[in-house]
Each structure stands twice: as structure tokens, then as C-alpha cells.
Design an enzyme around this catalytic site. Structure first.
Site, PDB file in Angstrom:
ATOM      1  N   ASP A 268       4.301 -23.960  23.677  1.00  0.00           N
ATOM      2  CA  ASP A 268       3.378 -23.174  22.863  1.00  0.00           C
ATOM      3  C   ASP A 268       2.506 -24.159  22.097  1.00  0.00           C
ATOM      4  O   ASP A 268       2.970 -24.792  21.156  1.00  0.00           O
ATOM      5  CB  ASP A 268       4.134 -22.279  21.879  1.00  0.00           C
TER       6      ASP A 268
ATOM      7  N   LYS B 151      -1.868 -16.623  22.814  1.00  0.00           N
ATOM      8  CA  LYS B 151      -0.955 -16.187  21.767  1.00  0.00           C
ATOM      9  C   LYS B 151      -1.724 -16.106  20.460  1.00  0.00           C
ATOM     10  O   LYS B 151      -2.588 -16.937  20.189  1.00  0.00           O
ATOM     11  CB  LYS B 151       0.193 -17.201  21.693  1.00  0.00           C
TER      12      LYS B 151
ATOM     13  N   LYS C 215       0.734 -12.998  24.107  1.00  0.00           N
ATOM     14  CA  LYS C 215       1.877 -13.060  23.194  1.00  0.00           C
ATOM     15  C   LYS C 215       1.425 -12.883  21.752  1.00  0.00           C
ATOM     16  O   LYS C 215       0.925 -13.818  21.144  1.00  0.00           O
ATOM     17  CB  LYS C 215       2.610 -14.404  23.350  1.00  0.00           C
TER      18      LYS C 215
END
Lengths: 287, 318
Positions: B155, B218, B254
Site C-alpha cells: 500500500d 485506495k 479500497k
């Protein structure tokens, strides 16, 4: 001609006055059958919200001193007294005469003041320094049990409600109350008294509506630590106890008959003790 | 509004010019903010009936990236959380494991060790999370270390400073560089929408990240308020849809941070379904970055199964 501005009777959850999540209301009739108002019909989701609010408010309320909780109960008494005329007219809906209704309001105020006085005293009565063999102090003190579901009696709509809420909250519990279904209006006005009496949001939550539908969810709710069945009576009590047993929720059984106006039978420090847990600590003696 | 020039993919090729990037980003239509809020509000009122709710709750558990990103994280806490990731409800084996455990790079070894053989992925935040304010070499080294320790997913955060300063090229190149380092590892690109200020920026950043090779986009690090919101998620989902139409590539989404209740999670799933359809209703293409959400999901699952309202204390905290 002026149109009357009529009050919408709503629930009391987390210090606010929401309508029922279901949007439903139900008629409140006087003894002649005439509909005098409509009250909010709480759903199980309102009950869920009320328990959540009570759980959130509990540590803060229990963290206050007993003295302070007593002061706040006294303040509630002041607020009820101040609304006496409103209570009287709402109690008359249930068939009371003006004098009877007035007397019920007075008794309710007196009961609140009586329990207010116990705020900083009941621990001394219920707690104890226990004699033990050995070099230890052994001390028992009461602690609030947590969130209490109160099934208020149908009548007396105000005195019955006050008589059960006061001993529950004075020790630091928070409450979710199912008000009198037939005569819900005094409970809503009582909620307004609470809202202006420095009672923190969520300490008392009052739901009006179909008790029969709400009680099973209240009794089985795992986040409810005790159920007060005084206002429920013995009929159907076994179902409540069975539902409560799964999560070891305490059920406080009612006496066979309740005389709400009798000061010897309807108010007692032991009624505070019904909603506490006794914590005992051992402490070494000496140097 | 200019019509977008036809693009071939990888959208911008390996030798992308600042001009090509600008043209690509300028082809992104502006976002109608009022319409976004209205659509989100309208979809939030949708009633989800019991069978659907059961399915949605179960799916949400499978989509959860169970996350702990705190300075006080210890290997012990990570092991505890890993146990929860494997079997979210110890009393109920029918509850599926979560998608991944998301930790700091230093905690990856503990997570890998505790999750071996479980199928639960290990995701590591990297690239100088959460600010991203470090030289590129540091970010790449951070990423390499996480991968070397065994992370399955990375991430990364984008350089919001560069993005807001208009240096889109720098942001793009950084993502491409991290993408190369990642190789086959799954790359999620954190836009930190709370710092991008406008929906137009969110949309641009989404298009940028996808073109640079993100597997997932995300919303947030969880360290900035506001974190994930449904409106910002809708904007990103629409960007994903446009990108899929443009290129045929299905990028995942996400939302992370601030999603605490099952009810909220289900509303995200409604947005997802209404925007991208059933092909995206899978943990391969949608994740929730969350920590406290999982307990609420477990509580709701038990409520749906038993009809008894649950007590938060009955569920483990970590």
C-alpha cells in the site's frame, strides 16, 4: 382563528427527542375512549439505539461522585415540580381526579428527593469491612451493574416510573425505560424534565410504544446487564427470565403486589442494592 | 469540454511525456459535486433485506484488510491480530477469514509468520507512509524491504505535495517506479483524498494512479481526517469504471479509514454494485481498510443469525 400548536410526543434517546425509526405512532385515549394525543411507537431499532446510548453514557455517569448524582437527582425533582401542572393534566387522561393527580406528582417529587439523599450514603450501608482471619483487610463495595432495562408499570404512570428509575440511576447505572404503554404522556414530560436537569445524555432513555413487542428484544439483549420487572408483574415473567438467562442478565422480580404509594414498600436503599454488583478486595494489613 | 484523444495501453507507454500526461488528465471530465452527494444519499436509503444482508456481511468480512498502523505496534499485537484475521470469530468457524492483514513494514515478518498457510495476505504500507514526503530512493528502499520480508501486497502513498503543486509527472513517475519494484506483488495506491481537497483532484489522481499501473486505488491512510467517505468513494469508483471502459483493465478499490459499522460497509457495497456491477463484488477488486469494522460485522452476523442483540464486549478487541 388560530390553529393549536400541538406537541409531537417523541422518544428520548441519547439526550435527544427522535421520532421512532419506524415512523409509527399510536393513539393515546382517555378513559372515555377519546384520543387525546398520539405517542411514538418505538421499534426494536429504537431499543437498540437506546441501549447503545445507555452503554456509552455508563462509564461517565458511574465515574461521577455519588454526591454529584444525588445533586442531579434533586435537580430532576425540581424540574418535575416545575412541570406539575402538565403532569396533572396528563395523569388525568388516565382517569385520576385533579387532587389524585396532584398527589401523585408530589409523591414522585418526594421520591426523587428521597433517593437523591442516598447518593452519597448507600455505599456505606451496602458496603462493608468484612472480618476475616488473617492479616488482611477485606472490603466489599457496591458498583453499578451497568445498563438496566426498566419495564415501567402501566399505572401509576409517573410515580411507578420515577420509583424505579431513581434507585437504578443513583448508583451509577444507566437505564433504558419502556414507559407505560397506555399512558405514555407523563413519561415524555418526565424525559423533558431529565433533559433540563443536567442529566448527561444517554443516562436515561425512554421509549414509548408496544411493550409486548419490545420486551423480548430487551430481555435477550446481551448488552443489557439487568432487567427491572417490577412494572411487568408475574405474568410472562418466565419468558423474560429465560431470554435474559442466556447472557446472565439479572432479572429483578416484582413483589406479589406493589403499593406504589406506600413509602415503606415502594422505596428502599435495598432497591438501590438490587442493581449493583458487590466487589470485594483483599488488602494486606500492617507495614 | 475536449473529447479525449484515443489512448493505447499501457495508457501512456513506458516513455511518457509530460505533455501526454497532461492531455490524458485534462481529458478527465470534471465531477458534478452536487450530483455525487445526491446519488450517494439516494443509494444510502436502499433497504437491504435479510438474505442479501447475510451475504453482504459475509462478503464484507472477506473483503476486510484488517489493519493496525500505530507507532506502538508490537510483534505480539500483530500475532494476535493475525489470529483474528484467520478466524475472526473463534467460536464460529463458519465465518470466513479476512482478505489481508495490513501492517507497517517492520511488522511484516511477524505477520508473515503468523499467517503462513492461512490464505490471508500480508499487506505492508510503504513509501514513507503516511506522508510520502521522502526522496524516491527512500521510498523504493522501504518498498523493497517490505517485499523482502514477505509482503504480498504494497500500500503506497502518493506525493500529495507534488500533486497539489501541479507536478503530476513526479507523482506518475514515482508510482511507475514503485510498480517496477513491486513486480508481481499487488500494488495499492493511496491517494489520501482528505488532502486532495476537491473531487476533481480525486478523480484526476485516480486516473493518474491507474495509468501508472495501480492494481487498486485506495482513499486514505487513516491518519488524516476526513478519511474514506462514500462520496469520495463514488468519485473513485466512477473513475475506475471510466478507466475500465477506456482500457479494459479492472482496477480495484479500497476505501480505508473511518468505516466502523456494518451498516456503513453495506452502503459502500451498494455503491460498488451500482457503479461497477457484480464483477467487482469480490475481495480481488474491493477491500475495506479497517480495524474496528470487523467486530461490528461479527456482531451483526450473530444478530442476523440469532435475532439477539449482541454485546461488544463479547468480541475480542484486537
Amino acid at each position: 382563528m388560530r390553529v393549536d400548536v400541538r406537541k409531537t410526543y417523541k422518544l428520548f434517546i441519547a439526550g435527544g427527542f427522535p421520532r421512532s425509526e419506524s415512523g409509527r405512532s399510536y393513539p393515546v385515549a382517555d378513559t372515555s375512549g377519546k384520543v387525546v394525543a398520539r405517542a411514538a411507537a418505538a421499534s426494536r431499532k429504537d431499543l437498540r439505539d437506546a441501549v447503545r446510548a445507555a452503554r456509552g453514557a455508563q462509564p461517565g455517569w458511574a465515574g461521577r461522585t455519588g454526591y454529584n448524582r444525588g445533586q442531579i437527582l434533586y435537580r430532576i425533582a425540581e424540574m418535575v415540580e416545575d412541570r406539575a401542572d402538565t403532569f396533572v393534566s396528563q395523569l388525568r387522561v388516565g382517569g385520576r381526579t385533579r387532587a389524585q393527580a396532584r398527589r401523585e406528582v408530589e409523591r414522585s417529587v418526594d421520591r426523587l428527593v428521597w433517593y437523591a439523599g442516598w447518593g452519597d450514603k448507600f455505599v456505606q450501608v451496602v458496603g462493608n469491612m468484612n472480618p476475616v482471619q488473617g492479616d488482611f483487610f477485606n472490603i466489599s463495595t457496591p458498583e453499578p451493574t451497568g445498563v438496566v432495562g426498566i419495564i415501567a408499570p402501566e399505572e401509576p404512570a409517573l410515580l411507578g416510573l420515577v420509583s424505579r428509575v431513581a434507585p437504578v440511576i443513583i448508583s451509577g447505572n444507566t437505564a433504558v425505560v419502556l414507559a407505560s404503554e397506555r399512558l405514555p404522556l407523563p413519561a415524555v414530560t418526565f424525559a423533558e424534565a431529565l433533559a433540563t436537569a443536567d442529566v448527561p445524555a444517554g443516562v436515561v432513555n425512554i421509549l414509548t410504544g408496544p411493550k409486548d413487542r419490545l420486551i423480548p428484544y430487551l430481555a435477550s439483549h446481551r448488552d443489557c446487564n439487568a432487567i427491572d420487572a417490577w412494572g411487568h408483574g408475574w405474568e410472562g415473567l418466565a419468558e423474560i427470565e429465560a431470554a435474559a438467562a442466556d447472557s446472565v442478565t439479572r432479572v429483578v422480580r416484582p413483589p406479589r403486589t406493589v403499593d406504589w404509594t406506600n413509602e415503606r414498600l415502594a422505596q428502599s436503599p435495598y432497591m438501590i442494592a438490587d442493581f449493583v454488583e458487590i466487589k470485594t478486595v483483599w488488602h494486606p494489613k500492617g507495614l | 469540454m475536449t473529447t479525449p484523444a484515443p489512448l493505447t495501453l499501457p495508457v501512456l507507454g513506458t516513455h511518457v511525456t509530460p505533455q501526454a500526461l497532461r492531455a490524458y488528465l485534462e481529458a478527465t471530465p470534471p465531477v458534478d459535486e452536487v450530483a455525487v452527494h445526491e446519488r450517494v444519499a439516494a443509494l444510502a436509503t436502499r433497504s437491504i433485506k435479510r438474505e442479501t444482508k447475510r451475504y453482504a456481511l459475509d462478503l464484507a468480512v472477506r473483503m476486510t484488510d484488517l489493519t493496525t498502523l500505530e507507532g506502538r505496534d508490537t510483534p505480539g499485537k500483530v500475532r494476535q491480530l493475525a489470529a483474528k484475521a484467520r478466524r475472526p470469530d473463534p467460536t464460529d468457524p463458519s465465518i470466513p477469514p479476512v482478505a489481508a492483514l495490513c501492517v507497517y513494514p517492520a511488522m511484516v515478518p511477524a505477520a508473515v509468520d503468523a499467517l503462513r498457510g492461512s490464505g490471508v495476505k500480508v499487506a505492508a504500507v510503504a513509501t514513507y507512509f503516511p506522508s510520502g514526503q521522502a526522496p524516491l530512493e527512500v521510498k523504493l528502499a522501504d518498498t523493497r524491504a517490505a517485499l523482502a520480508a514477505g509482503a504480498d501486497e504494497i500500500d503506497m502513498v502518493i506525493d500529495r505535495g507534488a500533486f497539489l503543486a501541479g507536478d503530476h509527472m513526479k507523482v506518475y513517475e514515482e508510482i511507475v517506479a514503485v510498480r517496477e519494484v513491486c513486480g508481481s506483488a499487488h500494488l495499492k495506491v493511496i491517494l489520501e483524498t482528505g488532502e486532495l481537497v476537491t473531487f476533481d483532484n480525486v478523480r484526476k489522481a485516480s486516473m493518474l494512479a491507474m495509468a501508472a499501473g495501480a492494481d487498486f486505488i485506495k482513499t486514505s491512510t487513516g491518519k488524516v481526517a476526513p478519511a474514506a467517505t462514500r462520496p469520495v468513494t463514488l468519485v473513485m469508483l466512477e473513475a475506475i469504471r471510466d478507466f475500465a471502459e477506456l482500457t479494459g483493465i479492472g482496477v480495484g478499490m479500497k476505501p480505508a479509514g473511518g468505516i466502523r459499522t456494518a451498516k456503513d460497509a453495506i452502503r459502500y457495497l451498494v455503491l460498488l454494485y451500482e457503479t461497477l456491477g457484480s464483477a467487482w463484488m469480490t475481495p480481488d477488486r474491493f477491500r475495506f481498510g479497517a480495524s474496528s469494522l470487523l467486530n461490528d460485522l461479527l456482531m451483526q452476523i450473530r444478530w442476523v443469525r440469532t435475532g439477539v442483540y449482541q454485546r461488544p464486549d463479547d468480541f475480542t478487541k484486537d
